[in-house]
Every structure is written in C-alpha cells, then in structure tokens.
Write a protein that holds these residues in place. Structure first.
Motif, short mmCIF file in Angstrom:
data_model
loop_
_atom_site.label_atom_id
_atom_site.label_comp_id
_atom_site.label_asym_id
_atom_site.label_seq_id
_atom_site.Cartn_x
_atom_site.Cartn_y
_atom_site.Cartn_z
N SER A 25 0.82 -1.21 -0.08
CA SER A 25 0.11 -0.04 0.13
C SER A 25 0.85 1.21 -0.10
N TYR A 26 0.28 2.37 -0.52
CA TYR A 26 1.03 3.56 -0.70
C TYR A 26 -0.15 4.73 -0.56
N PRO A 27 0.48 5.95 0.10
CA PRO A 27 -0.51 7.07 0.62
C PRO A 27 -1.12 7.62 -0.84
N GLY A 28 -2.09 8.52 -0.68
CA GLY A 28 -2.63 9.28 -1.63
C GLY A 28 -3.50 8.42 -2.84
N GLY A 29 -3.90 9.25 -3.86
CA GLY A 29 -4.74 8.50 -4.80
C GLY A 29 -4.33 8.87 -6.18
N ALA A 314 8.26 -1.74 7.34
CA ALA A 314 7.70 -2.54 8.49
C ALA A 314 6.27 -3.25 7.90
N CYS A 315 5.46 -2.30 7.12
CA CYS A 315 4.20 -2.80 6.68
C CYS A 315 3.76 -1.73 5.59
N GLY A 316 2.70 -1.87 5.14
CA GLY A 316 2.29 -0.93 3.86
C GLY A 316 2.35 0.56 4.43
N LEU A 317 2.78 1.44 3.52
CA LEU A 317 2.79 2.91 3.72
C LEU A 317 1.58 3.71 3.57
N ALA A 318 0.45 3.03 3.55
CA ALA A 318 -0.90 3.79 3.12
C ALA A 318 -0.97 4.97 4.46
N GLY A 319 -0.53 4.78 5.66
CA GLY A 319 -0.81 5.85 6.67
C GLY A 319 0.40 6.72 6.58
N ALA A 320 1.33 6.91 5.80
CA ALA A 320 2.31 7.65 5.73
C ALA A 320 1.96 8.81 4.91
N SER A 321 2.77 10.06 4.82
CA SER A 321 2.72 10.92 3.84
C SER A 321 3.23 10.64 2.57
N PRO A 322 3.13 11.16 1.59
CA PRO A 322 3.92 10.80 0.25
C PRO A 322 5.49 10.99 0.48
N ARG A 323 5.78 12.31 1.07
CA ARG A 323 7.26 12.46 1.23
C ARG A 323 7.93 11.63 2.05
#
Length: 344
Positions: A25-29, A314-323
């Motif tokens: 997973s990755y942040p944003g759309g 550690a896991c998906g990055l959906a909860g992180a900021s794009p930067r």
C-alpha cells in the motif's frame, strides 16, 4: 532494471543481492505518481502500489474480492459482504484494478526484471467478508472452501493478465495474510463482537493457502506477507511460500528456531526494517543493524544475507505521507545496498 544476477536462471531467487522493495500500500490517490515513485526508488524489485485512500474497492479486502470468480461483494456499514450478483461496489473494485493495470502497462513498458503484485490471502479475506446474513465467512467451512477455490482461480487469472502486460518481467505474487495468526489462535471476533470464532486448524489453514499458491505454480514466485505477531513460519513453508515477509520489530528471540529453519530451508525473508508511518528515519547504520544482528544471532554466513534477505518497510505505507513514503523506500534500498557491500 535488469542485472546478470536477476537473469541467471541458476539463482534460487528472482532478484539480485542487496535488493529492497515495498510491501504494497501507498498513500494518496495518484496511481501514476505512486508507480513512478516505486519504479524510481526500488527499481531492482518494484511492485504495483495499492492506494486504499481512493475508497472502497481500493482497500486490501475489496481489491482482492474483485478478483473472485462467480462471487460478488458489496459494502455494508459493517464492511464487505457477499452479494447475490455483482453491483456497484464490485464494479468499483474491477475499475480500480483495471486502471492500475493499464497504467502499469504504460509506465513500466519494457520492464524485464522482477516485479511484485499483492493479493489478500484466503484466511484474512474470509475474516474480512461477511456472509449474506452477517456472520463472517470464516465461521462457515463451506463458505471458506468456496471462497478459496474462487480466489485461487481469480488470482491465476490476475497473474496471467499481469504477465501479458509485462511479458519480460519475472512476477512475484505476495499473498497478504495479516489475519492468519488470529484465525489460528481463535482470536477473530464474531460479527457482533461479543465472542470469538473457533480457531482454524493448522492443516486446514495450510491447505487453503497452498491452493492459492499452487494456482500460480510456475507462473509467479510466491511470497507470503504476515506483519502480525506469531508468524506461523512452518505452516507458510508447508503451503509452498518461497519467501516470507515480516515486520522485523515483531520477530522475538523465541522465534529464532523457526526463523533459522526457514532460512536453512532456502526460503527468503522480506524483513520490514523501516517504520511504515511518518517518523524520524533512523540512520542508515541503525536501519541495517537489526538485520545484521538477527543474521549473526542465527549463525548464517554474512554473504548469504544479501542474497536471501530483501529489505522492506515494516508494513504498508498507506498511513504515511507521500514525502515520507518516498524517503522510506529510498532508505530500504540504501540499507540493502549497504548490507550487500559489507558482505562482499
């Protein structure tokens, strides 16, 4: 990106030494920006980003439910539920994935190295979808059996579609099973939340996972991701996983024997060594240190680490900021490269 190591058919793994990748997973759309970032930051083993911020159908459960053959789903306030026929929510899942694959074909055209895609595994999926009357599918053995067979067929079609779009790539299939330890331990709550579902027997869990892995036998290199505690290493190996992806912070010393047996069996480890949410990134040395410490503690030769271990968040990055997500992927790549160079 292609290297001689990746193209060497004699190598046990489809990636070269000193490799990093993302979990999924990755942040944003913005799917195009996410894919370009992944291709740029972890080019030795890029993956198809998942963007759950786009809403239902882009989340882990809904995205994979869209792959099911002859089983439809829709969204209720309580979550995903099976339907009598495909509706708007099933179509939304299909549309998200179709657009992502069209974009992949356009942006990654000509990619001839390894490439990873992700799907939700049968046990996490069964715990995340409700039957028509509201109970979790995990409660009904017949429903789980139907779901697993449908998933295996759908995943095989999905892998074939990706191979058609990236004909020169070596496909890795990551099966996400964060809910498997809870299912094995009888910790999955009922739909009401007042009790827990009966524990799934390990042989049954192994069989279900094996069905999905065998459906892509020879077509994709199987990785199983489990970022929870109590990873069932032996079960995953028995099901046919050739790599196991874990959060390194959740690998306690009591798991040393199981991890060592996994390494000794030639199964690769994807080790989550970088925080998956916005945080002050540790130094490069501090990022690599826990990986080195685990390897030394288990007594395996240092050069083997760079070949058998892939560094990830550690896991998906959906909860992180794009930067932060971009910086985290870069840190994974730099750490993997440092571990490789130190072992030479």
């Amino acid at each position: 990106m292609t290297t001689d190591a990746v193209n060497d058919e004699d190598r046990p793994y489809p990636w070269g030494p000193g490799t990093a990748t993302g979990v999924g997973s990755y942040p944003g759309g913005d799917a195009a920006e996410a894919l370009r970032t992944v291709l740029g930051e972890v080019p030795e083993l890029p993956h198809l980003p998942e963007l759950p911020a786009r809403g239902p159908g882009a989340d882990m459960i809904g995205r994979t439910a869209g792959l099911l053959v002859d089983l439809a789903v829709h969204v209720e306030p309580s979550g995903w539920r099976f339907s009598d026929r495909p509706g708007r929510d099933t179509r939304r899942s299909h549309d998200h994935l179709a657009r992502d694959l069209d974009l992949l074909e356009e942006v990654a055209e000509g990619h001839d190295g390894p490439f990873k895609i992700q799907v939700c595994g049968p046990w996490t999926l069964a715990a995340g979808i409700e039957l028509r009357h509201g109970d979790r599918a995990l409660r009904d053995p017949g429903a789980v059996r139907d779901l697993t067979e449908s998933l295996a067929e759908g995943v095989a079609r999905h892998v074939a579609d990706v191979r058609r779009r990236l004909p020169h790539a070596r496909i890795l299939l990551q099966i996400d099973e964060p809910g498997l330890p809870a299912a094995l331990a009888g910790r999955v709550p009922t739909a009401s939340g007042f009790s827990r579902l009966r524990a799934v027997e390990p042989p049954l869990a192994e069989h279900g996972l094996r069905q999905v892995i065998e459906a892509v036998d020879g077509e994709a290199f199987p990785v199983v991701h489990c970022c929870a505690r109590q990873v069932p290493y032996a079960l995953l190996r028995g099901a046919g996983a050739k790599a196991i992806s874990v959060d390194l912070t959740m690998v306690p010393r009591k798991d040393d024997d199981a991890v060592g047996e996994t390494i000794d069996a030639g199964v690769a480890l994807f080790l989550g060594a970088v925080p998956g949410v916005d945080a002050a990134l540790p130094s490069l040395e501090a990022t690599a240190a826990p990986v080195r410490e685990l390897w030394r503690r288990l007594g395996f030769p240092a050069p083997r680490l760079a070949e058998q271990v892939v560094i990830t968040p550690a896991c998906g990055l959906a909860g992180a900021s794009p930067r932060y997500a971009r910086a985290a992927l870069k840190r994974c790549r730099d750490a993997a490269r440092m571990l490789y160079e130190a072992a030479e």
